[in-house]
Scaffold this motif. Structure first.
Motif, PDB file in Angstrom:
ATOM      1  N   THR A   4       0.798  -1.229   0.000  1.00  0.00           N
ATOM      2  CA  THR A   4       0.000   0.000   0.000  1.00  0.00           C
ATOM      3  C   THR A   4       0.828   1.276   0.000  1.00  0.00           C
ATOM      4  OG1 THR A   4      -0.211   0.051   2.419  1.00  0.00           O
ATOM      5  CG2 THR A   4      -1.931  -1.124   1.191  1.00  0.00           C
ATOM      6  N   HIS A   5       2.159   1.150  -0.049  1.00  0.00           N
ATOM      7  CA  HIS A   5       2.968   2.380  -0.010  1.00  0.00           C
ATOM      8  C   HIS A   5       4.363   2.103  -0.555  1.00  0.00           C
ATOM      9  CE1 HIS A   5       3.478   6.415   2.142  1.00  0.00           C
ATOM     10  NE2 HIS A   5       4.700   6.158   1.683  1.00  0.00           N
ATOM     11  N   ALA A   6       4.617   2.534  -1.786  1.00  0.00           N
ATOM     12  CA  ALA A   6       5.952   2.369  -2.368  1.00  0.00           C
ATOM     13  C   ALA A   6       6.250   3.576  -3.251  1.00  0.00           C
ATOM     14  CB  ALA A   6       6.020   1.085  -3.200  1.00  0.00           C
ATOM     15  N   HIS A   7       7.465   4.096  -3.139  1.00  0.00           N
ATOM     16  CA  HIS A   7       7.872   5.249  -3.954  1.00  0.00           C
ATOM     17  C   HIS A   7       8.512   4.744  -5.251  1.00  0.00           C
ATOM     18  CE1 HIS A   7       7.150   8.294  -0.778  1.00  0.00           C
ATOM     19  NE2 HIS A   7       7.330   7.247   0.006  1.00  0.00           N
ATOM     20  N   LEU A   8       7.701   4.047  -6.020  1.00  0.00           N
ATOM     21  CA  LEU A   8       8.192   3.374  -7.234  1.00  0.00           C
ATOM     22  C   LEU A   8       8.692   4.328  -8.303  1.00  0.00           C
ATOM     23  CD1 LEU A   8       5.904   0.540  -8.672  1.00  0.00           C
ATOM     24  CD2 LEU A   8       8.314   0.413  -8.009  1.00  0.00           C
ATOM     25  N   GLY A  89      -1.961  11.615  -0.987  1.00  0.00           N
ATOM     26  CA  GLY A  89      -0.928  11.308  -0.008  1.00  0.00           C
ATOM     27  C   GLY A  89       0.417  11.071  -0.669  1.00  0.00           C
ATOM     28  N   GLU A  90       1.544  11.094   0.073  1.00  0.00           N
ATOM     29  CA  GLU A  90       1.378  11.164   1.491  1.00  0.00           C
ATOM     30  C   GLU A  90       1.379  12.604   1.961  1.00  0.00           C
ATOM     31  OE1 GLU A  90       5.622   9.136   1.661  1.00  0.00           O
ATOM     32  OE2 GLU A  90       5.000   9.679   3.677  1.00  0.00           O
ATOM     33  N   ILE A  91       0.536  12.851   2.962  1.00  0.00           N
ATOM     34  CA  ILE A  91       0.402  14.180   3.552  1.00  0.00           C
ATOM     35  C   ILE A  91       0.530  14.020   5.064  1.00  0.00           C
ATOM     36  CG2 ILE A  91      -1.108  14.982   1.689  1.00  0.00           C
ATOM     37  CD1 ILE A  91      -3.508  14.563   3.538  1.00  0.00           C
ATOM     38  N   MET A 148      -2.888   5.442   8.427  1.00  0.00           N
ATOM     39  CA  MET A 148      -1.697   5.942   9.096  1.00  0.00           C
ATOM     40  C   MET A 148      -0.550   5.091   8.565  1.00  0.00           C
ATOM     41  SD  MET A 148      -2.720   8.394  10.889  1.00  0.00           S
ATOM     42  CE  MET A 148      -1.120   8.779  11.627  1.00  0.00           C
ATOM     43  N   HIS A 149       0.280   5.699   7.725  1.00  0.00           N
ATOM     44  CA  HIS A 149       1.326   4.932   7.042  1.00  0.00           C
ATOM     45  C   HIS A 149       2.532   4.740   7.953  1.00  0.00           C
ATOM     46  CE1 HIS A 149       5.164   5.722   4.992  1.00  0.00           C
ATOM     47  NE2 HIS A 149       5.013   6.985   5.267  1.00  0.00           N
ATOM     48  N   CYS A 150       3.160   3.569   7.836  1.00  0.00           N
ATOM     49  CA  CYS A 150       4.342   3.211   8.638  1.00  0.00           C
ATOM     50  C   CYS A 150       4.128   3.629  10.095  1.00  0.00           C
ATOM     51  CB  CYS A 150       5.586   3.873   8.056  1.00  0.00           C
ATOM     52  SG  CYS A 150       7.110   3.219   8.732  1.00  0.00           S
ATOM     53  N   THR A 198       5.707  -1.525   2.048  1.00  0.00           N
ATOM     54  CA  THR A 198       7.169  -1.570   2.166  1.00  0.00           C
ATOM     55  C   THR A 198       7.778  -0.189   2.405  1.00  0.00           C
ATOM     56  OG1 THR A 198       7.434  -1.350  -0.223  1.00  0.00           O
ATOM     57  CG2 THR A 198       7.423  -3.601   0.696  1.00  0.00           C
ATOM     58  N   ASP A 199       7.101   0.894   1.948  1.00  0.00           N
ATOM     59  CA  ASP A 199       7.698   2.232   1.935  1.00  0.00           C
ATOM     60  C   ASP A 199       8.997   2.220   1.112  1.00  0.00           C
ATOM     61  OD1 ASP A 199       7.733   4.950   2.373  1.00  0.00           O
ATOM     62  OD2 ASP A 199       8.482   4.842   4.424  1.00  0.00           O
ATOM     63  N   SER A 200       9.063   1.360   0.119  1.00  0.00           N
ATOM     64  CA  SER A 200      10.243   1.287  -0.762  1.00  0.00           C
ATOM     65  C   SER A 200      10.538   2.677  -1.336  1.00  0.00           C
ATOM     66  CB  SER A 200       9.963   0.365  -1.956  1.00  0.00           C
ATOM     67  OG  SER A 200       9.634  -0.912  -1.511  1.00  0.00           O
TER      68      SER A 200
HETATM   69 ZN   LIG Z   1       6.529   7.277   2.016  1.00  0.00          ZN
END
Ligand SMILES: [Zn+2]
Length: 251
Positions: A4-8, A89-91, A148-150, A198-200
């Protein structure tokens, strides 16, 4: 399994994002939410999204960039016109780095929450050393569709976010041996509010710690959560995927 969260679309995947996504698919990933934080990432996202229909997007002005908030607003509007955009997001707020003034961060956060509400889109929230202010701002928008991420914080604050209807997402730190607090949170979060990410390229899970993170490493995080909760891994995969589809309206 959905990341649900990757900076691809960020620079560190510029040369090999297709190999990265192929490896992710091989590892069982069937959805990736790509977080777009800079306008130059929009063009990269389009190329990725065109090649892979399991890639979805979110666009937002990160608290680090709140100082250029007025200039960046255009990115938000343009970003949402790209294919398969699912969230704002992300905000949020980041009082650890304070790359932008607290005042600017609060304004950017508030206005983007309003914007997301108008667009009927969920929000991806970043909060670092700013839990109380995050709660204070979010309370005005209660109930909120978002995540709420990470996440890391106390059990009490997690409950306050859950009360507002938010999902809670865990990333690589949940696999770190010294993360005792996350141990407790991962056990306590209700299954129907749990997401994984992953927040990759950041925060690679323990077996890959120090390396560039990528969506194909998500299974380490899911395994760890299943272990901690003493639940079947297939059940954690099933429920987190269903939760991701529900929040981001992915059919
Ligand atoms: Zn992030």
């Amino acid at each position: 399994l959905i990341d649900t969260h990757a900076h691809l679309a960020c620079d560190s995947f510029l040369k090999d994002w297709d190999e990265v996504v192929d490896r992710a698919i091989e590892s069982g990933i069937n959805g990736i939410v790509c977080i777009i934080c800079e306008s130059k990432e929009m063009e990269v996202y389009c190329r990725i999204a065109e090649k892979y229909n399991i890639v979805y997007g979110a666009v937002g002005i990160h608290p680090h960039d709140a100082k250029d908030y007025d200039k960046n607003w255009k990115m938000l509007e343009e970003g949402l016109r790209l294919p398969r955009m699912k969230a704002v997001g992300e905000i949020g707020l980041d009082y650890y780095y304070k790359n932008s003034s607290i005042e600017k961060q609060r304004i950017a956060f508030r206005e983007q929450l309003e914007f997301a509400k108008l667009q009927n889109l969920p929000v991806v929230i970043h909060s670092r050393e700013a839990i109380e202010d995050t709660l204070k701002i979010l309370e005005r928008f209660n109930p909120i569709q978002g995540v709420m991420h990470c996440f890391s914080g106390s059990q009490e604050t997690m409950e306050r976010f859950l009360d507002m209807g938010l999902f809670v997402s865990f990333a690589g730190p949940v696999t770190f041996p010294n993360a005792k607090n996350l141990d407790i949170l991962a056990k306590l979060v209700p299954l129907d509010r749990l997401l994984v990410e992953t927040d990759s390229p950041y925060l690679a899970p323990q077996p890959k710690r120090g390396k560039r993170n990528e969506p194909g490493f998500l299974h380490y995080i899911v395994e760890e959560i299943a272990n901690k909760r003493k639940e079947d891994i297939t059940e954690i995969i099933r429920i987190t995927e269903a939760n991701a589809r529900k929040l981001f309206k992915i059919v």
